[in-house]
Design a protein around this motif. Structure first.
Motif, PDB file in Angstrom:
ATOM      1  N   VAL A  62     -29.591  28.558   1.331  1.00  0.00           N
ATOM      2  CA  VAL A  62     -28.503  29.521   1.512  1.00  0.00           C
ATOM      3  C   VAL A  62     -27.297  28.839   2.131  1.00  0.00           C
ATOM      4  CG1 VAL A  62     -27.782  31.604   2.749  1.00  0.00           C
ATOM      5  CG2 VAL A  62     -30.034  31.512   1.658  1.00  0.00           C
ATOM      6  N   GLN A  63     -27.547  28.056   3.189  1.00  0.00           N
ATOM      7  CA  GLN A  63     -26.451  27.350   3.835  1.00  0.00           C
ATOM      8  C   GLN A  63     -25.746  26.404   2.868  1.00  0.00           C
ATOM      9  OE1 GLN A  63     -27.472  25.533   7.591  1.00  0.00           O
ATOM     10  NE2 GLN A  63     -28.973  27.126   8.073  1.00  0.00           N
ATOM     11  N   GLN A  64     -26.533  25.681   2.077  1.00  0.00           N
ATOM     12  CA  GLN A  64     -25.954  24.737   1.141  1.00  0.00           C
ATOM     13  C   GLN A  64     -25.163  25.441   0.052  1.00  0.00           C
ATOM     14  OE1 GLN A  64     -25.551  21.557   1.241  1.00  0.00           O
ATOM     15  NE2 GLN A  64     -24.554  21.492  -0.770  1.00  0.00           N
ATOM     16  N   ALA A  65     -25.710  26.566  -0.433  1.00  0.00           N
ATOM     17  CA  ALA A  65     -25.011  27.311  -1.482  1.00  0.00           C
ATOM     18  C   ALA A  65     -23.672  27.833  -0.979  1.00  0.00           C
ATOM     19  CB  ALA A  65     -25.880  28.464  -1.972  1.00  0.00           C
ATOM     20  N   ILE A  66     -23.667  28.370   0.242  1.00  0.00           N
ATOM     21  CA  ILE A  66     -22.417  28.890   0.809  1.00  0.00           C
ATOM     22  C   ILE A  66     -21.434  27.753   1.055  1.00  0.00           C
ATOM     23  CG2 ILE A  66     -21.386  30.023   2.806  1.00  0.00           C
ATOM     24  CD1 ILE A  66     -23.972  31.638   3.074  1.00  0.00           C
ATOM     25  N   ARG A  67     -21.948  26.678   1.629  1.00  0.00           N
ATOM     26  CA  ARG A  67     -21.079  25.527   1.916  1.00  0.00           C
ATOM     27  C   ARG A  67     -20.462  24.980   0.634  1.00  0.00           C
ATOM     28  NH1 ARG A  67     -20.937  23.068   6.664  1.00  0.00           N
ATOM     29  NH2 ARG A  67     -22.926  24.038   7.248  1.00  0.00           N
ATOM     30  N   GLN A  68     -21.282  24.889  -0.415  1.00  0.00           N
ATOM     31  CA  GLN A  68     -20.779  24.381  -1.684  1.00  0.00           C
ATOM     32  C   GLN A  68     -19.759  25.324  -2.297  1.00  0.00           C
ATOM     33  OE1 GLN A  68     -21.770  21.262  -2.985  1.00  0.00           O
ATOM     34  NE2 GLN A  68     -19.922  21.636  -4.192  1.00  0.00           N
ATOM     35  N   GLN A  69     -20.028  26.623  -2.219  1.00  0.00           N
ATOM     36  CA  GLN A  69     -19.101  27.606  -2.784  1.00  0.00           C
ATOM     37  C   GLN A  69     -17.758  27.563  -2.072  1.00  0.00           C
ATOM     38  OE1 GLN A  69     -20.747  31.483  -3.478  1.00  0.00           O
ATOM     39  NE2 GLN A  69     -18.767  32.492  -3.435  1.00  0.00           N
ATOM     40  N   LEU A  70     -17.790  27.500  -0.745  1.00  0.00           N
ATOM     41  CA  LEU A  70     -16.543  27.433   0.015  1.00  0.00           C
ATOM     42  C   LEU A  70     -15.799  26.127  -0.267  1.00  0.00           C
ATOM     43  CD1 LEU A  70     -17.722  28.893   3.452  1.00  0.00           C
ATOM     44  CD2 LEU A  70     -16.385  30.040   1.678  1.00  0.00           C
ATOM     45  N   HIS A  71     -16.554  25.039  -0.341  1.00  0.00           N
ATOM     46  CA  HIS A  71     -15.935  23.736  -0.655  1.00  0.00           C
ATOM     47  C   HIS A  71     -15.286  23.766  -2.032  1.00  0.00           C
ATOM     48  CE1 HIS A  71     -15.786  19.650  -2.259  1.00  0.00           C
ATOM     49  NE2 HIS A  71     -15.643  19.240  -1.011  1.00  0.00           N
ATOM     50  N   ASP A  72     -16.020  24.280  -3.034  1.00  0.00           N
ATOM     51  CA  ASP A  72     -15.494  24.288  -4.400  1.00  0.00           C
ATOM     52  C   ASP A  72     -14.260  25.166  -4.523  1.00  0.00           C
ATOM     53  OD1 ASP A  72     -17.532  22.604  -5.075  1.00  0.00           O
ATOM     54  OD2 ASP A  72     -18.732  24.106  -6.124  1.00  0.00           O
ATOM     55  N   GLY A  73     -14.271  26.292  -3.830  1.00  0.00           N
ATOM     56  CA  GLY A  73     -13.106  27.180  -3.878  1.00  0.00           C
ATOM     57  C   GLY A  73     -11.868  26.517  -3.317  1.00  0.00           C
TER      58      GLY A  73
END
Length: 364
Positions: free
Chosen positions: A320-331
């Motif tokens: 979950v942490q990685q998915a959120i971190r990746q989503q925020l980074h990609d955005g």
């Protein structure tokens, strides 16, 4: 939640950012501004004084046109001119980015290109690899050129964009608290991205390149060309943004979000192909079915981003942490890259002589 199996009918790596098409008004303005220029007839455009030759444009045009002519589906003169304009804009944008990378000494080295080529060839025998080259109408030099371009832009983006993005633990926690319900899955979910091409003519393809196949033959050629580029290591999201004809997802790099297993099973062929994938892998080219008639209306390539079993996901879950971190980074990355490449274009001196030629021919 969008249905991955439905064709809409509407029409971030090198080409994601270097192949953003210019608005039509800018083409006209370029033509008007440069009408008195003299230049070699074989020079189609210049970027900061560096020429893009007719041979380059023609080669790229033939590659995109494919075998439609052999199937007696020749484009009209207007369609051919429009395609050449799009191709030339792509070459211009690529040159802008490559010049920037060269100034920063970030051009990919021969050793880096050779290493990537060896990686590409690893799954095949020499004969099989040569057959793939022949089938895609590419030479080994073409492949090396594409590899160098892709590696170069990746190095540029890494230095100029990705190295400057920071996502804190507080950012992750705040996002989770605001979107906790998104992590409660009632059934297995597949996070997918899609590149879609159809043969239906449309004036609004919905992608950065304004790229649209006009018939089934063009659609087949286009989706195969995109698959070849994916196989050569180009970024899925970049190609989706520039060339996917699904307007509601192309701007997000083809990301169609999470699709439930029950939705997936509506198309057994797609379900079968995707359930065989590991995260990060892509399918072969698959037919897109009309939701009403169930008849093929186009072609698609899917990427499995992640597979999530049913149940509530807690913030303590590293996934979950990685998915959120990746989503925020990609955005943030997507926003910064868009702004960055607009800046590069604004700082470049571009003269599009081919656009001038078309404008003169059509207005005299």
């Amino acid at each position: 939640m969008r249905n991955v199996l439905t064709a809409t009918g509407k029409t971030n790596s090198l080409r994601r950012w270097t192949r953003a098409s210019c608005p039509a008004a800018l083409v006209v303005m370029t033509a008007l501004a440069g009408c008195n220029h003299t230049h070699n007839a074989d020079v189609m455009a210049t970027v900061n004084g560096k020429a893009i030759m007719k041979t380059e444009m023609d080669k790229a045009y033939e590659a995109q046109l494919g075998d439609a002519q052999q199937q007696q589906q020749k484009p009209t003169r207007e369609q051919a001119d429009s395609l050449r304009l799009n191709v030339l804009r792509q070459l211009i944008d690529e040159e802008i980015v490559e010049q920037r990378a060269a100034k920063m000494n970030l051009t990919a080295t021969n050793e880096e290109v050779d290493a990537k080529l060896a990686e590409m060839k690893a799954p095949y025998t020499e004969e099989q690899f040569n057959e793939k080259l022949k089938a895609s109408n590419h030479t080994l030099d073409d492949v090396k050129h594409d590899i160098r371009r892709t590696l170069t832009i990746n190095k540029l983006l890494s230095k100029e964009i990705d190295s400057k993005i920071s996502v804190t633990d507080a950012d992750v926690t705040n996002y989770y608290n605001a979107h906790k319900s998104e992590f409660n899955l009632l059934e297995t979910q597949y996070h997918l991205a899609q590149i879609q091409v159809t043969g239906f003519p449309s004036d609004q393809p919905g992608n950065l390149q304004n790229s649209k196949a006009m018939n089934d033959a063009e659609a087949k050629k286009k989706i195969q060309a995109l698959k070849n580029r994916l196989d050569s290591g180009e970024d899925f999201a970049a190609l989706a943004m520039n060339f996917s004809e699904r307007a509601d997802t192309s701007s997000s790099g083809g990301d169609i979000g999470f699709v439930s297993e029950s939705q997936m099973k509506a198309d057994p062929s797609v379900y079968s192909a995707i359930t065989k994938l590991k995260p990060g892998q892509i399918t072969e080219i698959l037919p897109v079915l009309d939701v009403q008639t169930r008849r093929p209306v186009g072609y698609a390539i899917y990427k499995l981003i992640s597979r999530e079993p049913a149940g509530q996901r807690e913030l303590s879950d590293p996934r979950v942490q990685q998915a959120i971190r990746q989503q925020l980074h990609d955005g943030r990355s997507q926003l910064l890259k868009s702004a960055y490449f607009e800046m590069l274009r604004d700082q470049s001196k571009v003269e599009n002589f081919y656009a001038e030629q078309i404008f003169k021919n059509e207005t005299h």
